[in-house]
Design an enzyme around this catalytic site. Structure first.
Site, short mmCIF file in Angstrom:
data_model
loop_
_atom_site.label_atom_id
_atom_site.label_comp_id
_atom_site.label_asym_id
_atom_site.label_seq_id
_atom_site.Cartn_x
_atom_site.Cartn_y
_atom_site.Cartn_z
N GLU A 159 -6.66 7.53 3.04
CA GLU A 159 -5.87 7.22 4.25
C GLU A 159 -5.99 5.79 4.75
OE1 GLU A 159 -7.06 10.20 7.09
OE2 GLU A 159 -6.28 11.84 5.87
N GLU A 264 -4.58 18.51 -0.91
CA GLU A 264 -5.04 19.23 0.28
C GLU A 264 -3.92 20.16 0.77
OE1 GLU A 264 -6.69 16.57 3.24
OE2 GLU A 264 -7.63 15.31 1.71
#
Ligand code: XIL
Length: 370
Positions: A159, A264
């Protein structure tokens, strides 16, 4: 001599035994296995939490081993856990996960070396570039070094991007500049030369963020540093899975010569006023925020099944490029979405319900192979 009466008794005993083994249903032996079903296509992973890594429930362990061949630690390899103090590392739970993987033939994806969230609290007190650089270097060397030849892969950086494709203003960007991403991969490669190295993010299937992600990959490669794959987290919403963006992303990332994986995966069914998975973002609860406290309505259940089916059809279409699909949790009870972005809700984002029973979405995923 065995009398009729004894035979009858024996019969009763057999019946009782059969019933005793009935809880096997919850072991999930009677349903197809995801890992076997997709074994020629891509790896099937799950996120594992503390209780699961600790093998506190043998039925859960057996269930995990039957359904998944890859696993990502939900929390136990994050820096706040493995690096609690400046010069203290704690690999207790991470090592247990490695044992779990070896025992059950499950490959481990390390998650994650460099991320702006779940950092050790001492980071907040650091205000010098030198110290941040020392933390950064020591952390990667020590953690990737410890798990050398033990993890199959690392989410090296997690991220690092904003929604518009620019770099997120993290402590790493602030003190080390944009090159921290390339540096992280260089250090990870040195510490663990045989491990696959990935960049991981959410919403990086969205065109602007994807463009930023492509730039990152190109930069790393241009520096002569290895990157093996891009992870698309895949925290999506029921009825709104961006299939076109996902397909374009698979093609564009693969064109860079890297593997693509969904790292995820979960599909939120509860109300949310934003997309993505920025853990720092929260919502205020109101009367409408937890609409299904006891059960998921059938219409939503069917939509969830349809969404998962469409996704797996797409993954199969590009199985030469997609190497792994990891769900963020084993069953609905384990999902982080019960507590984010609002605490204490009842969400239903995965393929298995709170008792590990398969949902319609499970069968629609299995059905994509028929
Ligand atoms: C989440 C975990 O599931 C939670 O238990 C924890 O409290 C916060 O982090 N993106 C990621 C994951 O890369 O590490 C996050 O996991 C979810 C979003």
């Amino acid at each position: 001599m065995i009398s009729h009466r004894n035979i009858a008794k024996l019969g009763t005993i057999v019946l009782v035994l059969a019933n005793l083994t009935l809880p096997n249903v919850t072991f999930g032996q009677q349903i197809p296995s995801l890992r076997d079903t997709f074994k020629k296509d891509f790896g099937i992973g799950t996120a594992l939490n503390n209780a699961q890594i600790d093998e506190r429930d043998p039925q859960m362990t057996a269930f995990i081993a039957r359904q998944f061949n890859m696993a990502t630690p939900e929390n136990v390899m994050k820096s706040e856990v493995v690096h609690p103090k400046w010069d203290t590392y704690d690999f207790t739970m991470g090592d247990k996960l490695i044992d779990f993987g070896e025992k059950h033939n499950i490959k481990i994806n390390g998650h994650t070396l460099i991320w702006h969230s779940q950092l050790p609290s001492f980071i907040r007190g650091i205000k010098s570039q030198d110290s941040i650089r020392t933390f950064f270097t020591d952390h990667i060397k020590t953690v990737a070094g410890h798990y050398k030849d033990k993890v199959y892969s690392w989410d090296v950086v997690n991220e690092a991007l904003n929604e518009d494709g620019t770099m997120r203003k993290s402590v790493f960007l602030q003190y080390l500049g944009e090159d921290f991403v390339t540096e992280a991969f260089r250090l990870a490669q040195q510490a663990s030369p045989k491990t696959e190295l990935y960049y991981n993010d959410y919403n990086n299937e969205q065109p602007k963020k994807r463009a930023g992600c492509i730039e990152l990959v190109k930069k790393i490669k241009a520096a002569g540093v290895r990157i093996d794959g891009v992870g698309i987290q895949g925290h999506w919403h029921v009825g709104k899975v961006p299939l076109k963006d996902i397909e374009e992303s698979i093609l564009q990332y693969a064109a860079l010569g890297v593997k693509v994986m969904f790292t995820e995966l979960d599909i939120e069914v509860l109300p949310r006023n934003f997309q993505g998975a920025d853990v720092g973002q929260r919502m205020v609860a109101n009367e409408q925020s937890n609409p299904y406290p006891t059960a998921l309505p059938d219409s939503v259940q069917q939509q969830l099944a349809a969404d998962y089916e469409a996704l797996f059809k797409l993954f199969l279409k590009h199985k030469d490029k997609v190497t792994r699909v990891t769900f963020w949790g084993v069953n609905d009870a384990n999902s982080w979405l019960n507590n984010w972005p609002i605490r204490g809700r009842t969400s239903y984002p995965l393929l298995f319900d709170r008792k590990n029973q398969p949902k319609p979405a499970f069968y629609s995923v299995i059905g994509t192979k028929k």
